[in-house]
Write a protein that holds these residues in place. Structure first.
Motif, PDB file in Angstrom:
ATOM      1  N   MET A   1       0.845  -1.202   0.000  1.00  0.00           N
ATOM      2  CA  MET A   1       0.000   0.000   0.000  1.00  0.00           C
ATOM      3  C   MET A   1       0.878   1.249   0.000  1.00  0.00           C
ATOM      4  O   MET A   1       1.861   1.332   0.727  1.00  0.00           O
ATOM      5  N   GLY A   2       0.540   2.210  -0.827  1.00  0.00           N
ATOM      6  CA  GLY A   2       1.316   3.432  -0.898  1.00  0.00           C
ATOM      7  C   GLY A   2       1.032   4.363   0.263  1.00  0.00           C
ATOM      8  O   GLY A   2       0.109   4.149   1.064  1.00  0.00           O
ATOM      9  N   LEU A   3       1.825   5.415   0.351  1.00  0.00           N
ATOM     10  CA  LEU A   3       1.639   6.416   1.391  1.00  0.00           C
ATOM     11  C   LEU A   3       0.415   7.270   1.076  1.00  0.00           C
ATOM     12  O   LEU A   3       0.038   7.429  -0.084  1.00  0.00           O
ATOM     13  N   SER A   4      -0.180   7.857   2.108  1.00  0.00           N
ATOM     14  CA  SER A   4      -1.320   8.737   1.899  1.00  0.00           C
ATOM     15  C   SER A   4      -0.840  10.023   1.223  1.00  0.00           C
ATOM     16  O   SER A   4       0.325  10.423   1.377  1.00  0.00           O
ATOM     17  N   SER A   9       2.927  14.669   0.727  1.00  0.00           N
ATOM     18  CA  SER A   9       3.124  16.121   0.618  1.00  0.00           C
ATOM     19  C   SER A   9       4.071  16.646   1.686  1.00  0.00           C
ATOM     20  O   SER A   9       4.689  17.699   1.507  1.00  0.00           O
ATOM     21  N   ARG A  10       4.202  15.913   2.798  1.00  0.00           N
ATOM     22  CA  ARG A  10       5.107  16.369   3.864  1.00  0.00           C
ATOM     23  C   ARG A  10       6.540  15.883   3.665  1.00  0.00           C
ATOM     24  O   ARG A  10       7.482  16.505   4.174  1.00  0.00           O
ATOM     25  N   LEU A  11       6.739  14.810   2.935  1.00  0.00           N
ATOM     26  CA  LEU A  11       8.092  14.266   2.775  1.00  0.00           C
ATOM     27  C   LEU A  11       9.076  15.258   2.160  1.00  0.00           C
ATOM     28  O   LEU A  11      10.214  15.365   2.644  1.00  0.00           O
ATOM     29  N   LEU A  49       7.267   8.927   9.347  1.00  0.00           N
ATOM     30  CA  LEU A  49       8.540   8.256   9.094  1.00  0.00           C
ATOM     31  C   LEU A  49       8.458   6.750   9.352  1.00  0.00           C
ATOM     32  O   LEU A  49       9.204   5.978   8.746  1.00  0.00           O
ATOM     33  N   SER A  50       7.524   6.340  10.218  1.00  0.00           N
ATOM     34  CA  SER A  50       7.374   4.902  10.473  1.00  0.00           C
ATOM     35  C   SER A  50       6.879   4.184   9.223  1.00  0.00           C
ATOM     36  O   SER A  50       7.174   3.006   9.009  1.00  0.00           O
ATOM     37  N   HIS A  51       6.130   4.889   8.366  1.00  0.00           N
ATOM     38  CA  HIS A  51       5.673   4.292   7.109  1.00  0.00           C
ATOM     39  C   HIS A  51       6.848   3.959   6.196  1.00  0.00           C
ATOM     40  O   HIS A  51       6.723   3.129   5.293  1.00  0.00           O
TER      41      HIS A  51
END
Length: 211
Positions: A1-4, A9-11, A49-51
């Motif tokens: 599953m990808g990131l939300s 947008s925050r990365l 960051l845990s993702h």
């Protein structure tokens, strides 16, 4: 599953601040310290960051170089994405000369414009190609990202052409709504709209002073 989408947008914001910290000679930082400079809560930062599989080290925090590399891999900034800029007016020229592209993993592979006075000139080291040759330019450069700095009236026809040629990511500065097929991502930058939002807050502050 990808990131939300909100996490994605925050990365780039995290990566930008980590780069500044690294340039300042900082090697490690706590989640609280990084959250403070980024402008989010420590719990939100740790969750984001845990993702990525990054949890920091108890008593030490995050190693900045490692975290930079991790976020960079997630964003694909190490690939040197080829980008074509369409429209080489004042805005297009400014974008072509923006040093932040290369430092964030993007390479200006081509500049395209319909103006005979501009075609063939060299802007920031890149020769301007004829808009009539857009399809050939995309094929040659293998660009999958297009930046539109065109007049609004010309934007849709240009988008139709780049999408037909396989471009699936578009950043547009044209103040108009663009229709694209499913699977094509369009990010819009409307400078006038952003200024209007700032004007709203300025007006609210003025009203508060009057009260």
């Amino acid at each position: 599953m990808g990131l939300s989408p909100t996490t994605v947008s925050r990365l780039p914001v995290y990566l930008r601040e980590l780069e500044l910290l690294s340039q300042a000679g900082v090697e490690t930082i706590s989640s609280t310290g990084l959250a403070e400079v980024v402008g989010v809560t420590p719990s939100q930062l740790r969750k984001d960051l845990s993702h990525l599989g990054s949890y920091g080290t108890r008593g030490v925090g995050y190693h900045i170089a490692g975290l930079q590399a991790q976020i960079g891999r997630e964003l694909g900034t190490a690939r040197g994405w080829p980008v074509v800029i369409i429209g080489v007016g004042n805005l297009g020229r400014a974008l072509a000369g923006y040093a932040g592209f290369s430092s964030r993993g993007f390479r200006i592979a081509a500049l395209v414009d319909p103006d005979p006075a501009v075609i063939g000139t060299v802007v920031h080291g890149v020769e301007v190609s004829d808009l009539a040759e857009l399809e050939a330019v995309i094929t040659r450069t293998k660009a999958t990202i297009a930046v539109l700095a065109t007049p609004p009236a010309a934007a849709q026809s240009v988008v139709d052409r780049v999408v037909h040629q396989g471009v699936t990511s578009i950043l547009t500065f044209a103040a108009t709504v663009l229709a694209v097929p499913d699977g094509v991502i369009v990010r819009k930058v409307d400078l006038g709209q952003e200024l209007q939002i700032l004007a709203y807050y300025e007006q609210r502050k003025s009203e508060e002073v009057v009260r």
